[in-house]
Scaffold this active site. Structure first.
Site, PDB file in Angstrom:
ATOM      1  N   GLN A 138       0.759  -1.069   0.098  1.00 28.11           N
ATOM      2  CA  GLN A 138      -0.143   0.115   0.022  1.00 28.11           C
ATOM      3  C   GLN A 138       0.868   1.311  -0.098  1.00 28.11           C
ATOM      4  O   GLN A 138       0.655   2.387  -0.640  1.00 28.11           O
ATOM      5  CB  GLN A 138      -0.738  -0.075   1.023  1.00 28.11           C
ATOM      6  CG  GLN A 138      -1.852   1.146   1.267  1.00 28.11           C
ATOM      7  CD  GLN A 138      -2.900   1.311   0.098  1.00 28.11           C
ATOM      8  OE1 GLN A 138      -3.473   0.314   0.164  1.00 28.11           O
ATOM      9  NE2 GLN A 138      -2.848   2.318  -0.567  1.00 28.11           N
ATOM     10  N   CYS A 274      -6.307   4.176   2.130  1.00 26.27           N
ATOM     11  CA  CYS A 274      -6.202   2.913   1.513  1.00 26.27           C
ATOM     12  C   CYS A 274      -7.575   2.185   1.314  1.00 26.27           C
ATOM     13  O   CYS A 274      -7.345   1.111   0.249  1.00 26.27           O
ATOM     14  CB  CYS A 274      -5.311   2.200   2.630  1.00 26.27           C
ATOM     15  SG  CYS A 274      -6.229   2.040   4.319  1.00 26.27           S
ATOM     16  N   ARG A 318      -2.272   0.320  -6.847  1.00 21.60           N
ATOM     17  CA  ARG A 318      -1.923  -1.024  -5.994  1.00 21.60           C
ATOM     18  C   ARG A 318      -1.560  -1.841  -7.099  1.00 21.60           C
ATOM     19  O   ARG A 318      -0.495  -2.449  -6.879  1.00 21.60           O
ATOM     20  CB  ARG A 318      -3.001  -1.305  -5.329  1.00 21.60           C
ATOM     21  CG  ARG A 318      -3.629  -0.527  -4.160  1.00 21.60           C
ATOM     22  CD  ARG A 318      -2.537  -0.433  -3.002  1.00 21.60           C
ATOM     23  NE  ARG A 318      -2.136  -1.826  -2.598  1.00 21.60           N
ATOM     24  CZ  ARG A 318      -2.849  -2.864  -1.943  1.00 21.60           C
ATOM     25  NH1 ARG A 318      -3.986  -2.466  -1.420  1.00 21.60           N
ATOM     26  NH2 ARG A 318      -2.156  -3.752  -1.773  1.00 21.60           N
TER      27      ARG A 318
END
Length: 331
Positions: A138, A274, A318
């Site tokens: 992340q 995130c 990602r």
């Protein structure tokens, strides 16, 4: 000096030099540009990877699967219901078996010790998709996003993590900022600031001495001033409903709203998360808790959908950064 990461595990950014992290970021930029240009490399042709998920995820699973398949690799997904790992078969035995079948192993779950034990015995690279204390894939995606949207080199960037400063994202950011010479502030309630893992803080600050990074923990609103990045995470996950009343009371003053954004005094600040995020009441959990009298949103919908928010660029990244990790370690 040329960087060669082939055969390396990816368990935490603390295992890598700033130059090696820079290499992975540059590779991610390159692979992203090629994907958008329709350039197919098949750098992983003939390779196979396995994804071990004890903890569910949308982005991590999809990012690993698409990243690997883009480059020609085969992918097997195993969740806790379809694997005997830790139940009828030890971690060591599982690692040794999977290492005979696959060229790389991803693990997403709880204890950092699990991903470390897998790496010890697998004989092939093992990648950390998230544990209770770290989330290195992340952080790579976040750094790539920062480089795309903040007109400063990373070592001039200030990141403020807002909310529960004791969680795995806060700790992962401490490690990442320490390695890349960045300014990091964990900003949250004093009660939680006092509970930050001292060993994590000490490790990050030791690295910061070498890189020029600044690692701070603060409950003072003045810590927001000059932030280039405001970052937050959810206050409560599924299964933690019993903690919600206390956490809402404690963390509501740290909800990311426009007043908090303005407190940075930076009109170019970006907001990152995130994901998943409670930013409205369109989820079962957020709506259910609202009906119980609790607003569990860690960020307002106004901020989440504003020009400051780069969360969907971040989510896409990602895939690109995970692809870089896989290619760098097994191609």
């Amino acid at each position: 000096m040329a960087v060669n990461l082939k055969g390396r595990n990816f368990l935490t950014l603390m295992d890598f030099t700033p130059e090696e992290i820079r290499y992975m970021l540059d590779l991610a930029h390159d692979l992203k540009a090629k994907k958008r240009a329709g350039i197919v490399n098949h750098l992983l042709k003939g390779k196979n990877i396995v994804l071990l998920f004890e903890k569910t995820s949308t982005r991590t699973r999809c990012a690993f699967e698409v990243a690997a398949m883009d480059e020609g690799a085969g992918v097997t997904f195993l969740d806790s219901g379809s694997s005997q790992m830790g139940k009828k078969e030890s971690l060591e035995d599982t690692a040794k078996v999977l290492g005979r079948f696959y060229d790389g192993i991803e693990y997403r779950g709880y204890k950092q010790s699990v991903v470390e034990e897998l790496a010890e015995h697998a004989g092939v690279p093992v990648w950390n998709g998230l544990t209770d204390v770290d989330h290195p894939t992340q952080i790579l995606a976040d750094m790539l996003t920062i480089e795309e949207h903040v007109a400063k080199p990373l070592n001039k960037v200030k990141v403020v993590f807002v909310g529960d400063v004791r969680n795995n994202m806060a700790y992962a950011w401490m490690y990442g900022c320490a390695k890349m010479g960045m300014h990091f502030v964990a900003y949250g309630p004093k009660e939680l600031c006092d509970e930050v893992d001292s060993s994590v803080l000490e490790r990050a600050r030791e690295v910061a001495k070498e890189t020029g990074a600044t690692i701070e923990v603060s409950h003072e609103k003045s810590a927001l001033k000059g932030a280039d990045v405001i970052y937050t995470d959810i206050w409560a996950s599924m299964g933690e409903e019993a903690q919600i009343p206390e956490r809402v009371k404690l963390l509501t003053p740290y909800r990311v709203d426009m007043d908090l954004i303005k407190a940075t005094e930076n009109d170019d600040v970006i907001f990152l998360h995130c994901l998943p995020s409670f930013h409205d009441f369109e989820t079962t959990m957020a709506k259910g808790q609202k009906d119980e009298g609790y607003d569990i949103r860690e960020v307002t919908d106004e901020v989440f959908r504003s020009r400051f928010s780069k969360v969907f660029d971040e989510a896409e990244n990602r895939m690109h950064t995970i692809k870089a990790v896989i290619v760098a370690t097994i191609a």
